[in-house]
Design a protein around this motif. Structure first.
Motif, mmCIF file in Angstrom:
data_model
loop_
_atom_site.group_PDB
_atom_site.id
_atom_site.type_symbol
_atom_site.label_atom_id
_atom_site.label_comp_id
_atom_site.label_asym_id
_atom_site.label_seq_id
_atom_site.Cartn_x
_atom_site.Cartn_y
_atom_site.Cartn_z
ATOM 1 N N UNK A 102 15.251 65.715 79.262
ATOM 2 C CA UNK A 102 15.256 67.179 79.324
ATOM 3 C C UNK A 102 14.925 67.659 80.740
ATOM 4 N N UNK A 103 13.964 66.959 81.379
ATOM 5 C CA UNK A 103 13.478 67.372 82.700
ATOM 6 C C UNK A 103 14.404 66.981 83.855
ATOM 7 N N UNK A 104 15.383 66.129 83.569
ATOM 8 C CA UNK A 104 16.170 65.521 84.652
ATOM 9 C C UNK A 104 16.788 66.491 85.647
ATOM 10 N N UNK A 105 17.348 67.601 85.122
ATOM 11 C CA UNK A 105 18.109 68.479 86.005
ATOM 12 C C UNK A 105 17.242 69.362 86.890
ATOM 13 N N UNK A 106 15.961 69.498 86.544
ATOM 14 C CA UNK A 106 15.133 70.357 87.389
ATOM 15 C C UNK A 106 13.847 69.700 87.885
ATOM 16 N N UNK A 107 13.828 68.381 87.863
ATOM 17 C CA UNK A 107 12.620 67.725 88.344
ATOM 18 C C UNK A 107 12.942 66.402 89.028
ATOM 19 N N UNK A 108 12.587 66.324 90.286
ATOM 20 C CA UNK A 108 12.780 65.074 91.025
ATOM 21 C C UNK A 108 11.909 63.979 90.432
ATOM 22 N N UNK A 109 10.738 64.389 89.939
ATOM 23 C CA UNK A 109 9.806 63.435 89.333
ATOM 24 C C UNK A 109 10.430 62.711 88.162
ATOM 25 N N UNK A 110 11.165 63.460 87.337
ATOM 26 C CA UNK A 110 11.778 62.859 86.158
ATOM 27 C C UNK A 110 12.797 61.801 86.561
ATOM 28 N N UNK A 114 20.602 62.774 75.378
ATOM 29 C CA UNK A 114 21.456 63.193 76.488
ATOM 30 C C UNK A 114 22.378 64.306 75.991
ATOM 31 N N UNK A 115 22.306 65.469 76.627
ATOM 32 C CA UNK A 115 23.051 66.628 76.133
ATOM 33 C C UNK A 115 24.096 67.150 77.116
ATOM 34 N N UNK A 116 24.084 66.647 78.358
ATOM 35 C CA UNK A 116 25.027 67.217 79.322
ATOM 36 C C UNK A 116 25.594 66.168 80.276
ATOM 37 N N UNK A 117 26.736 66.521 80.881
ATOM 38 C CA UNK A 117 27.385 65.633 81.858
ATOM 39 C C UNK A 117 26.480 65.441 83.074
ATOM 40 N N UNK A 118 25.732 66.494 83.437
ATOM 41 C CA UNK A 118 24.826 66.411 84.576
ATOM 42 C C UNK A 118 23.743 65.362 84.358
ATOM 43 N N UNK A 119 23.177 65.366 83.144
ATOM 44 C CA UNK A 119 22.156 64.359 82.817
ATOM 45 C C UNK A 119 22.769 62.959 82.856
ATOM 46 N N UNK A 120 23.956 62.848 82.278
ATOM 47 C CA UNK A 120 24.636 61.547 82.233
ATOM 48 C C UNK A 120 24.855 60.984 83.637
ATOM 49 N N UNK A 121 25.297 61.839 84.563
ATOM 50 C CA UNK A 121 25.535 61.400 85.943
ATOM 51 C C UNK A 121 24.276 60.801 86.557
ATOM 52 N N UNK A 122 23.165 61.540 86.414
ATOM 53 C CA UNK A 122 21.906 61.053 86.992
ATOM 54 C C UNK A 122 21.494 59.724 86.348
ATOM 55 N N UNK A 123 21.624 59.651 85.019
ATOM 56 C CA UNK A 123 21.217 58.433 84.303
ATOM 57 C C UNK A 123 22.035 57.223 84.764
ATOM 58 N N UNK A 124 23.315 57.452 84.936
ATOM 59 C CA UNK A 124 24.198 56.392 85.423
ATOM 60 C C UNK A 124 23.758 55.936 86.824
ATOM 61 N N UNK A 143 14.525 50.057 86.504
ATOM 62 C CA UNK A 143 14.293 48.915 87.400
ATOM 63 C C UNK A 143 13.410 47.870 86.723
ATOM 64 N N UNK A 144 12.342 48.377 86.119
ATOM 65 C CA UNK A 144 11.413 47.496 85.405
ATOM 66 C C UNK A 144 12.123 46.785 84.254
ATOM 67 N N UNK A 145 12.872 47.553 83.466
ATOM 68 C CA UNK A 145 13.562 46.981 82.302
ATOM 69 C C UNK A 145 14.538 45.896 82.746
ATOM 70 N N UNK A 146 15.276 46.184 83.794
ATOM 71 C CA UNK A 146 16.262 45.216 84.249
ATOM 72 C C UNK A 146 15.592 43.918 84.703
ATOM 73 N N UNK A 156 12.750 60.038 89.288
ATOM 74 C CA UNK A 156 11.997 58.891 89.794
ATOM 75 C C UNK A 156 11.443 58.050 88.636
ATOM 76 N N UNK A 157 11.008 58.714 87.592
ATOM 77 C CA UNK A 157 10.474 57.983 86.433
ATOM 78 C C UNK A 157 11.579 57.160 85.768
ATOM 79 N N UNK A 158 12.749 57.783 85.603
ATOM 80 C CA UNK A 158 13.885 57.057 85.010
ATOM 81 C C UNK A 158 14.214 55.827 85.855
#
Ligand code: C2E
Ligand code: MG
Ligand code: MG
Ligand code: MG
Length: 281
Positions: A204-212, A235-245, A221-224, A214-216
């Motif tokens: 939810x925080x991805x689009x308006x928080x740099x912190x979010x 995930x509700x938007x293309x914008x979130x998907x882009x960042x997650x990718x 990185x840890x999981x990998x 960084x946490x992702x």
């Protein structure tokens, strides 16, 4: 009763308390018969594998169709089921039903089932899973159990022992709602989860928080490094998907791709998923 003898504040409050307690009691009674009356059903929400470009699994999400109240959310009745112990038969029903539905799906598509901490601590869980797998012929590695971090707070040793014993059956284990509540990295080291599901609050925080972001990044990185997959929830938007990718998340789940759907719609979705993949390849 004592409360009615002159404690004004209490007396004023009491009728509502009684109504609440009565409603709860009635819900308990109703829930008790829900399985027998066929009022429970499962919806299925796809998890999409970003690198393979196809659906890798569906999560089974429980629904209660109450004759008077209509559709009751699991957020409202799972706690009631946990308090009354009804989560044991209900959880058993969910596992069997989920395996029954998933057995007709293509081999690469898994079924993920939520397991409540109460259910997890119950001695019968392992045999319920074994029986459901035997009954349906579903390969164990196509069943993924979703558990939450709270289990490690309550009883870390017993949790680890149960996890290893379940893993010995060949089933997969995912850590659900990661990052909420009691996150600690130590249990990621003590058990090799197959998947970490990053809680929706971070998405939810991805689009308006740099912190979010960084946490992702740090979670993926840890999981990998630990050989675990990651699924971003909600995930509700293309914008979130882009960042997650960009941040290396391997799987997504959410309304952007699909809401939870009924069993018959899953078959259709899988057919078109396969077509899309063949067209792309
Ligand atoms: P969960 O396991 O974290 O499941 C994800 C929840 O997020 C589901 O809610 C799903 O419908 C919702 N969701 C998925 N994508 C989106 C999105 O893009 N936006 C938003 N706003 N929500 C999204 P649901 O089905 O209401 O389930 C809520 C919770 O109830 C689940 O959270 C899980 O903890 C519990 N639950 C559901 N089914 C079962 C079950 O069979 N057994 C147990 N023990 N718990 C269950
Ligand atoms: Mg879940
Ligand atoms: Mg979740
Ligand atoms: Mg969640």
């Amino acid at each position: 009763r004592a409360k009615q003898e002159g404690r004004g504040g209490f007396r004023f409050f009491e009728p509502r308390m009684d109504a609440e307690a009565q409603k709860r009691r009635q819900m308990e009674l109703d829930l008790h018969d829900a399985i027998r009356l066929g009022q429970l059903s499962l919806m299925f929400q796809p998890l999409f594998d970003l690198s393979a470009g196809r659906i890798s699994a569906f999560e089974a999400l429980l629904r209660w169709h109450h004759p008077v109240r209509g559709l009751v959310s699991p957020v409202d009745f799972i706690p009631l089921a946990e308090d009354t112990g009804l989560i044991i038969p209900i959880g058993e029903w969910v596992i069997r039903e989920a395996c029954r539905v998933a057995r007709t799906w293509p081999q690469h598509v898994r079924i993920a089932v939520n397991v409540s901490p109460v259910q997890f601590g119950h001695v019968g869980l392992k045999s319920v899973i074994l029986q459901a797998l035997a009954e349906t012929g579903l390969a164990p590695n196509r069943l993924e159990l979703e558990i939450t971090e709270s289990l490690f707070i309550e009883n870390p040793e017993a949790t680890l022992a149960s996890l290893h014993s379940l893993r010995a059956l060949g089933v997969r284990v995912a850590l659900d709602d990661f990052g909420t509540g009691y996150s600690s990295l130590s249990y990621l080291r003590s058990f090799p989860f197959d998947k970490i599901k990053i809680d929706r609050s971070f998405i939810i925080d991805l689009l308006n928080s740099k912190g979010a972001t960084a946490i992702i990044k740090s979670i993926t990185t840890l999981a990998e490094a630990l050989g675990m997959e990651t699924t971003a929830e909600g995930v509700e938007s293309a914008g979130q998907l882009d960042i997650l990718r960009q941040q290396g998340c391997s799987h997504i789940q959410g309304y952007y791709f699909s809401r939870p759907i009924v069993e018959t719609a899953v078959t259709e979705m899988l057919a078109s998923d396969d077509l899309a993949l063949r067209a792309a390849g």
